[in-house]
Design a protein around this motif. Sequence first.
Motif, mmCIF file in Angstrom:
data_model
loop_
_atom_site.group_PDB
_atom_site.id
_atom_site.type_symbol
_atom_site.label_atom_id
_atom_site.label_comp_id
_atom_site.label_asym_id
_atom_site.label_seq_id
_atom_site.Cartn_x
_atom_site.Cartn_y
_atom_site.Cartn_z
ATOM 1 N N THR A 129 0.840 -1.194 0.000
ATOM 2 C CA THR A 129 0.000 0.000 0.000
ATOM 3 C C THR A 129 0.878 1.248 0.000
ATOM 4 O O THR A 129 1.923 1.282 0.658
ATOM 5 C CB THR A 129 -0.894 -0.011 1.246
ATOM 6 O OG1 THR A 129 -1.738 -1.158 1.186
ATOM 7 C CG2 THR A 129 -1.740 1.236 1.337
ATOM 8 N N GLY B 196 2.652 4.477 0.945
ATOM 9 C CA GLY B 196 2.978 4.998 2.257
ATOM 10 C C GLY B 196 2.415 6.376 2.522
ATOM 11 O O GLY B 196 2.568 6.912 3.621
ATOM 12 N N TRP C 275 1.065 7.677 6.033
ATOM 13 C CA TRP C 275 1.633 7.046 7.238
ATOM 14 C C TRP C 275 2.705 7.944 7.823
ATOM 15 O O TRP C 275 3.593 8.431 7.107
ATOM 16 C CB TRP C 275 2.248 5.682 6.938
ATOM 17 C CG TRP C 275 2.914 5.111 8.176
ATOM 18 C CD1 TRP C 275 2.311 4.468 9.198
ATOM 19 C CD2 TRP C 275 4.305 5.200 8.523
ATOM 20 N NE1 TRP C 275 3.222 4.129 10.177
ATOM 21 C CE2 TRP C 275 4.468 4.577 9.783
ATOM 22 C CE3 TRP C 275 5.429 5.754 7.905
ATOM 23 C CZ2 TRP C 275 5.696 4.472 10.418
ATOM 24 C CZ3 TRP C 275 6.666 5.653 8.546
ATOM 25 C CH2 TRP C 275 6.779 5.019 9.786
ATOM 26 N N GLN D 137 8.857 3.030 6.428
ATOM 27 C CA GLN D 137 7.773 2.307 5.772
ATOM 28 C C GLN D 137 8.285 1.252 4.803
ATOM 29 O O GLN D 137 7.522 0.399 4.358
ATOM 30 C CB GLN D 137 6.866 3.293 5.037
ATOM 31 C CG GLN D 137 7.572 4.083 3.938
ATOM 32 C CD GLN D 137 6.744 5.265 3.491
ATOM 33 O OE1 GLN D 137 6.274 6.059 4.304
ATOM 34 N NE2 GLN D 137 6.545 5.393 2.186
ATOM 35 N N VAL E 197 3.381 -0.726 5.081
ATOM 36 C CA VAL E 197 2.211 0.117 5.271
ATOM 37 C C VAL E 197 0.959 -0.604 4.757
ATOM 38 O O VAL E 197 0.906 -1.028 3.605
ATOM 39 C CB VAL E 197 2.384 1.465 4.560
ATOM 40 C CG1 VAL E 197 1.119 2.309 4.725
ATOM 41 C CG2 VAL E 197 3.593 2.212 5.123
ATOM 42 N N TRP E 198 -0.020 -0.754 5.624
ATOM 43 C CA TRP E 198 -1.348 -1.278 5.287
ATOM 44 C C TRP E 198 -2.368 -0.163 5.551
ATOM 45 O O TRP E 198 -2.115 0.774 6.329
ATOM 46 C CB TRP E 198 -1.706 -2.480 6.160
ATOM 47 C CG TRP E 198 -0.931 -3.739 5.924
ATOM 48 C CD1 TRP E 198 0.418 -3.889 5.785
ATOM 49 C CD2 TRP E 198 -1.483 -5.068 5.824
ATOM 50 N NE1 TRP E 198 0.752 -5.214 5.621
ATOM 51 C CE2 TRP E 198 -0.402 -5.968 5.641
ATOM 52 C CE3 TRP E 198 -2.780 -5.577 5.885
ATOM 53 C CZ2 TRP E 198 -0.586 -7.347 5.507
ATOM 54 C CZ3 TRP E 198 -2.962 -6.949 5.764
ATOM 55 C CH2 TRP E 198 -1.883 -7.818 5.555
ATOM 56 N N GLU E 199 -3.528 -0.307 4.943
ATOM 57 C CA GLU E 199 -4.656 0.552 5.305
ATOM 58 C C GLU E 199 -5.226 0.074 6.641
ATOM 59 O O GLU E 199 -5.148 -1.112 6.976
ATOM 60 C CB GLU E 199 -5.734 0.501 4.220
ATOM 61 C CG GLU E 199 -5.268 1.030 2.883
ATOM 62 C CD GLU E 199 -6.315 0.823 1.796
ATOM 63 O OE1 GLU E 199 -7.468 0.468 2.128
ATOM 64 O OE2 GLU E 199 -5.979 0.995 0.604
ATOM 65 N N THR F 68 -11.225 1.766 0.326
ATOM 66 C CA THR F 68 -9.969 2.333 0.808
ATOM 67 C C THR F 68 -10.184 2.829 2.235
ATOM 68 O O THR F 68 -11.051 3.680 2.474
ATOM 69 C CB THR F 68 -9.505 3.490 -0.087
ATOM 70 O OG1 THR F 68 -9.295 2.997 -1.415
ATOM 71 C CG2 THR F 68 -8.207 4.097 0.442
ATOM 72 N N GLU G 17 -6.979 5.315 7.359
ATOM 73 C CA GLU G 17 -5.689 5.513 8.021
ATOM 74 C C GLU G 17 -4.647 4.555 7.471
ATOM 75 O O GLU G 17 -4.959 3.601 6.757
ATOM 76 C CB GLU G 17 -5.859 5.306 9.531
ATOM 77 C CG GLU G 17 -6.769 6.315 10.194
ATOM 78 C CD GLU G 17 -6.900 6.050 11.686
ATOM 79 O OE1 GLU G 17 -6.112 6.630 12.460
ATOM 80 O OE2 GLU G 17 -7.783 5.247 12.061
ATOM 81 N N ARG G 18 -3.380 4.818 7.837
ATOM 82 C CA ARG G 18 -2.278 3.961 7.435
ATOM 83 C C ARG G 18 -1.531 3.490 8.684
ATOM 84 O O ARG G 18 -1.267 4.289 9.600
ATOM 85 C CB ARG G 18 -1.301 4.710 6.513
ATOM 86 C CG ARG G 18 -1.924 5.166 5.205
ATOM 87 C CD ARG G 18 -2.356 4.001 4.332
ATOM 88 N NE ARG G 18 -2.985 4.423 3.079
ATOM 89 C CZ ARG G 18 -4.277 4.612 2.919
ATOM 90 N NH1 ARG G 18 -5.107 4.432 3.955
ATOM 91 N NH2 ARG G 18 -4.762 4.978 1.749
ATOM 92 N N TYR H 154 -7.622 -4.268 8.876
ATOM 93 C CA TYR H 154 -6.406 -4.038 8.099
ATOM 94 C C TYR H 154 -6.725 -4.398 6.642
ATOM 95 O O TYR H 154 -7.444 -5.362 6.377
ATOM 96 C CB TYR H 154 -5.267 -4.948 8.551
ATOM 97 C CG TYR H 154 -4.692 -4.698 9.923
ATOM 98 C CD1 TYR H 154 -3.431 -4.106 10.066
ATOM 99 C CD2 TYR H 154 -5.356 -5.107 11.075
ATOM 100 C CE1 TYR H 154 -2.862 -3.923 11.320
ATOM 101 C CE2 TYR H 154 -4.803 -4.919 12.331
ATOM 102 C CZ TYR H 154 -3.556 -4.325 12.452
ATOM 103 O OH TYR H 154 -2.998 -4.148 13.681
ATOM 104 N N ARG I 162 -4.826 -4.480 2.472
ATOM 105 C CA ARG I 162 -3.788 -4.200 1.478
ATOM 106 C C ARG I 162 -4.006 -5.109 0.277
ATOM 107 O O ARG I 162 -4.831 -6.042 0.330
ATOM 108 C CB ARG I 162 -2.387 -4.394 2.036
ATOM 109 C CG ARG I 162 -2.025 -5.831 2.349
ATOM 110 C CD ARG I 162 -0.523 -6.007 2.488
ATOM 111 N NE ARG I 162 0.149 -5.816 1.226
ATOM 112 C CZ ARG I 162 1.471 -5.602 1.096
ATOM 113 N NH1 ARG I 162 2.231 -5.542 2.174
ATOM 114 N NH2 ARG I 162 2.013 -5.447 -0.088
#
Length: 843
Positions: free
Chosen positions: A40, A42, A45, A62, A85-87, A102, A105-106, A129, A131
């Motif tokens: 995902t 960055g 984040w 990240q 980095v994931w959502e 989507t 946050e990250r 979570y 991605r």
Amino acid sequence: MLSLAPLTRRRGSGARPAVLTAALSALLAAALATPVAAQTSGDGWEMGDPRLVTPWTDDVSQTNALPEYPRPQLTRKEWRNLNGVWEFAGASAGEAPPFGETLAERILVPYPTESALSGIQRHEDHMWYRRTVEVPPDWRVGKANRLELHFGAVDYAAVVYVNGQEVARHKGGYGAFSADVTDALNPSGPQEIVVGVEDRTDATWQPVGKQRRVPDRGIFYEGASGIWQTVWMEPVPTGHVDSLDMVPDIDTSTLRLTVNTQGDVAGTRVEATVRDGRRIVSRTTGAPGQPIDLPVPGAKLWSPDSPFLYDLDVVLKSHHRPVDRVSSYFGMREIGTAEGADGRKRITLNGEVLFLMSTLDQGYWPDGIYTAPTDEALRFDLEQHKELGFNTVRKHIKTEPDRWYYHADRLGLLVWQDMPSMRTGGRPPEPAQRQFEAELHELVAEKKNWTSIIGWVPFNEGWGEWSREATGRIAEEIKEQDPSRLVNAHSGVNCCDSLGDSGKGDVIDWHAYPGPAEPMPDGARVSIDGEHGGYGLEVDGHMWFGEGHAYRMLPDQESLTAAYVDNQRQVLSAARRCAISGAIYTQITDVEHEVNGFFTYDRQVKKMDFGQVRAVNEAIIRNADGSGDDGPAPDPGTPGLAGVHAYKFNEGSGTTAKDAVGDADATLTGTEWTQGVHEGGLSFAGAGEADTGRGLVDTAGSYTVSAWARLDEAGGGFQTVVSQDTGQHSAFFLQYSGQDQRWAMSFVGLRALSPTKPEVGRWYHLTGVRDAQAGTLELFVDGQKVDTKSACTADGSAGDTVIGRGQYNGGEVDHLRGDVDDVRIFDRALSDQEVAELARAGE
């Protein structure tokens, strides 16, 4: 002067430490490869604001979140790291999964949501979570191979979806789990992964260790929710190696290997090759799923001084053609027990007595909470154990990623592995009991191959314990599951919420602060000090709360080091006199409000003189060799049954009770004269005492205290018949224990108990016997011995001997409600026959 720790650089400011061992080249190659899947974006984040910064905090970005191969004992060439980095989004219970959405946050995986490194820095009971990943075409997934998705640990309950299909559910915050996601994949392009997590921490009975929703500025800390260990994926053949079971046998110089498989393995064979560097030690074939004995002739034994590890290559073959190939390693070592030269049971490593000198290691980080910021940081704490002269670590009610145990194996550190406890306060309901046991057996199954782990610890200080019988049963079941290691059924069985000693397992374990604890081995079990020490020092600018606490605070590094060295010399004395086989000092680093570490919480400051620490620790390991030390010969004491002091309470009036043998008349306060067993007696109504004016008992030596006693009530409160003050806690208590609702002869944390509850209004003859030479504390009721406890040594005391109350935390407590007659003090341990005669003879 306080010393800065050696690693205080920021990212890019210096070289990494050199690798210390030469083995396991295949594993190192795999670790260096660190393939990372496209992740995902960055954008969005940002690292949170940590209260304290470690030397590794700024190394985290990240693009490099724990990139190392996460499973060192089962490596494959092809894999992809999904850290990064994931959502992320907080959620509500029962909320629909956010497929195709989507998230706002990250988060940086695999750092817990509460941590600064995650970028979230808050707790959520429910969370999502998300991605996407792409599967490399050359992995041939869906043709020759399958795709497995792996999670090192997710706290607490997780459900995993791939492209909208549920592929896995797992409950338990400390266990690894995997899913074959092949059938959920799209033919090509991005593959969506969504993970839902629920973690209510101590709002439920789930195992949590030291995590709390609201840290208490004491011994409980921040929570660690969500994904907190590495996530990765790998291609595997349709029929493949799933796991290995490895049990070394140094007597036959073999490794018993079982290769567990998944999928279609019909007609396959296993080929296992043991290597010492490039040299082939042996090559053996056998059937998958069946034990295979691999020869290791002239085995190099693993130990803290020589942590040699063999490489192991396992090939699954079909008609001589390789189907799957994995690499691993193992150490040849044996943990056991045997009698030392003094005839008392001791822990042995490879057949030789070895004292296990350990720290309490809680595995907390100010930037990552449960997750070390980098692999270098993870290794650092273990390296410092070696620097400080320890040979053992107690991993305290927490588990670690596999690479922590890998580093312990390579460095040569023995490990006591705790089961993370349920919360404190009350007793868990039956469903929670079953879940706890399931997670405990999962822990043992997953970690049974680590050379460093030598013992399992299911319970600590009664936290989450529900019955003594269940504790004993669990210890026996863990021993059956893994007979190659020790089982310490209950660390701190003498303390706190403990329901008492089940008598099961291989180890008797007591806690004492500052201690050390001095349990003695019995015919079946060794003994250890499970926790002691806890000396503290505040260091400005390096404390989580800006101030802190410890079991005993010191003003500077010099006095802290001196206190540690003196305390450790007492450990050596306990090892030689009491035959303890190990000791565990609290602790390797400060944690939140606790400031009793060798390092500050941020690992920036050394708080003691490490040279002195190492010297005393090595002296303990060297000299606690099982030869023993009986101490000085005992004083034979005064013969006869009159005693050296005696109070018959026949006066009938006044405020003084005469000492019929010695010269220590007792001053009476808040008491009344009454009818005794023979003539007069003394009555107490819950606030009185008879103070003899000085200490009549040498509590460091042998003695006997006897009295006739009758209770007016027998409820949940303690009531003391005779005790001796120290200014802090009574040196001994001849008493009624309200907690147990039994007569007792007690030290703090130790009670010899009667088998039945006393009757209100009935006279009993009570005798407590302390035999310093035998190391025992005994209780007699009406002339019959009813219980004996091991009590190797006891401190001297100079406070007054008092009838009718005790002393605890400096206060006057446990006042008697009842009557007393014929109190006698002896300066020796009476024999069983003498106690029986004393009870019959009366006055």
